[in-house]
Design a protein around this motif. Structure first.
Motif, short mmCIF file in Angstrom:
data_model
loop_
_atom_site.label_atom_id
_atom_site.label_comp_id
_atom_site.label_asym_id
_atom_site.label_seq_id
_atom_site.Cartn_x
_atom_site.Cartn_y
_atom_site.Cartn_z
N GLU A 105 0.82 -1.22 0.00
CA GLU A 105 0.00 0.00 0.00
C GLU A 105 0.85 1.27 0.00
N TRP A 115 1.55 1.65 -8.62
CA TRP A 115 0.93 0.31 -8.51
C TRP A 115 0.23 0.00 -9.83
N ARG A 165 -5.32 -0.35 -6.63
CA ARG A 165 -4.60 0.37 -5.59
C ARG A 165 -5.52 0.69 -4.41
N ARG A 166 -6.77 1.02 -4.69
CA ARG A 166 -7.72 1.28 -3.61
C ARG A 166 -7.95 0.03 -2.76
N GLN A 180 -5.80 -2.41 -2.38
CA GLN A 180 -4.57 -2.68 -1.64
C GLN A 180 -4.45 -1.79 -0.40
N LYS A 181 -4.85 -0.55 -0.53
CA LYS A 181 -4.82 0.35 0.62
C LYS A 181 -5.88 -0.03 1.66
N ALA A 211 -5.10 -3.00 3.96
CA ALA A 211 -4.04 -2.73 4.94
C ALA A 211 -4.59 -2.51 6.34
#
Length: 479
Positions: free
Chosen positions: A319, A324, A372-373, A375-376, A379
């Motif tokens: 993240e 990414w 990417r959203r 993956q963040k 987290a």
């Protein structure tokens, strides 16, 4: 090997274990086609497989994870219980010696599902694969993603040599091909090569942290005494990190078919032996209390000892990457693997699969920055479980190059005070299990009322021995 009419609407999940199956279920209905690529040929029922050696050790699914699995697969708890899994109330059916003494058995606050890992995986797998939108490619290994630093467009795979195939249409061993995809999810576990794949695509190296307590695990399956084959509590003896000796611990989990699965562990200098003959001795003489060894002396071993040192905490901070690729997500142990002592890996994987589903629904399939959203977002549960594991393991000798930080020491001191308070305060025990069950975040431990309770300490005197009832002692042959 036929190609869908619209590859951009295909999701490919790499890995068919717990995380992969739940990820596939999360994406069914959002993608036109979901393909699970699994290196092993998966068994039809609860049976061992080469690619999951950790299945020989104890597992539990905390209620925060149970809720997530139920959200993805309604009714799965009933299916698990029908297959033999146990639903155990926390802390009602838990006999636990913590670092600061024995915990009382308070009224139910949360629960865990207990089952052998093979049974757990097989039950979930059956529920997932009955969905006709999900396709399983077994006996197929992943070579790497197709694409570039900007976007992953598919995955390169190869049929494994030496894999028996009943399907006449299956590719010949050694055949390579590309599965085009609009989303690729890496759920390949601790052995994930995602970091290397990303570098091969032209992206920078990922930030990574490891905390290695040096823990070695020895597990063995037992047939419980006849009268203790149902309704028996979890028994857990934990180490005292402040006593200056290696941490030695053990836990006994009652699972299906009247069995107990027992895992003994120890950090550097205190490791259990892989020998069958030394298993009960270690439980009786090396742990802080002999209760697990005493129980095992009256049970029948039905397996040899399984042994592993693959217990390092390892987290990849994907993240935080400056860039990414579109269409690529990493979940489960491929993202963060925890010391299995804390039992959070299964629950975090389930919560992450729910986040995957919800993010794709909310943002829309194929939208810019979607991966990417995701993956963040994942987290968050990963970080909670990571802090719970690392917050204790960082104090083990040799766990990190620099040792614990000042923050680590302050947090550990407060957590130690909370755990002492929880031995004699049911409200604080519930707040602690709010967090360990992964139903709530650690912020609940920082409210004014909890801080004040920690300052006061336990409200009831310390127990002098394990809180087994007279009936439980009798049924296990200890009385």
């Amino acid at each position: 090997m036929s190609e869908p009419s619209n590859p951009a609407r295909t999701a490919v999940v790499l890995g068919g274990s717990h995380t992969g199956m739940l990820a596939a279920r999360a994406l069914a209905g959002l993608a036109d086609r979901v393909v699970v690529v699994e290196r092993d040929v998966l068994p039809d029922g609860p049976a061992p497989r080469k690619g999951l050696p950790q299945a020989r050790h104890a597992h539990m699914l905390w209620s925060g994870g149970v809720q997530a699995v139920e959200e993805l697969i309604p009714g799965v708890t009933g299916a698990l219980r029908a297959a033999g899994a146990r639903r155990t109330p926390v802390t009602t059916d838990m006999v636990v010696m913590g670092a600061r003494g024995w915990f009382r058995r308070w009224p139910e606050s949360h629960h865990v599902i207990l089952a052998g890992r093979d049974l757990l995986d097989a039950t979930i797998r059956e529920q997932v694969l009955c969905d006709e939108r999900i396709e399983l490619l077994g006996g197929v290994e992943v070579l790497g993603p197709q694409g570039d630093a900007g976007a992953v467009t598919g995955v390169r795979v190869r049929a494994r040599d030496g894999v028996a195939r009943d399907d006449a249409a299956a590719p010949e061993p050694g055949t390579e091909w590309v599965i085009p995809a609009g989303l690729v999810v890496d759920a390949t576990g601790r052995g994930s090569r995602a970091g290397r794949w990303l570098e091969d695509l032209g992206l920078p190296a990922v930030e990574r942290r490891e905390v290695d307590s040096g823990l070695a695990y020895a597990s063995r399956l037992y047939r419980a005494p006849e009268q203790a084959r149902s309704g028996y509590p979890i028994v857990n003896v934990q180490p005292d990190p402040g006593d200056g000796t290696p941490g030695r611990a053990g836990f006994l989990l009652p699972i299906e078919d009247g069995h107990w699965i027992v895992t003994l562990n120890g950090t550097r200098g205190g490791e259990p032996s892989p020998s069958d003959d030394d298993f009960v001795r270690f439980a009786r003489e090396e742990l802080r209390h002999p209760v697990i060894g005493e129980l095992l002396e009256r049970a029948e071993p039905v397996s040899g000892v399984s042994y592993t040192r693959a217990t390092v905490n390892r987290r990849h901070f994907y993240e935080r990457m400056p860039a990414w690729p579109e269409n690529f997500v990493v979940l489960g142990d491929a993202l963060a693997a925890y010391n299995p002592l804390y039992g959070h890996g299964l629950a975090v994987a389930a919560q992450s699969a729910v986040i995957l589903r919800d993010t794709v629904r909310r943002r829309g399939w194929g939208t810019d920055g979607l991966a990417r959203r995701v993956q963040k977002a994942v987290a968050r549960p990963v970080g909670t479980a990571w802090d719970l594991a690392v917050g204790q393991d960082v104090f083990c000798e040799g766990a990190t190059e620099d040792g614990p930080t000042l923050r680590d020491r302050l947090v550990a001191a407060y957590v130690g005070r909370l755990m002492l308070t929880a031995t004699g305060n049911g409200r604080i025990a519930r707040r602690v299990t709010d967090v360990t069950s992964l139903e709530r975040g650690p912020g609940v431990l920082l409210t004014p009322s909890v801080l004040l309770a920690a300052l006061r300490g336990p409200l009831r005197p310390a127990l002098t021995g394990p809180p087994l009832t007279g009936d439980e002692l009798k049924r296990a042959g200890l009385e």
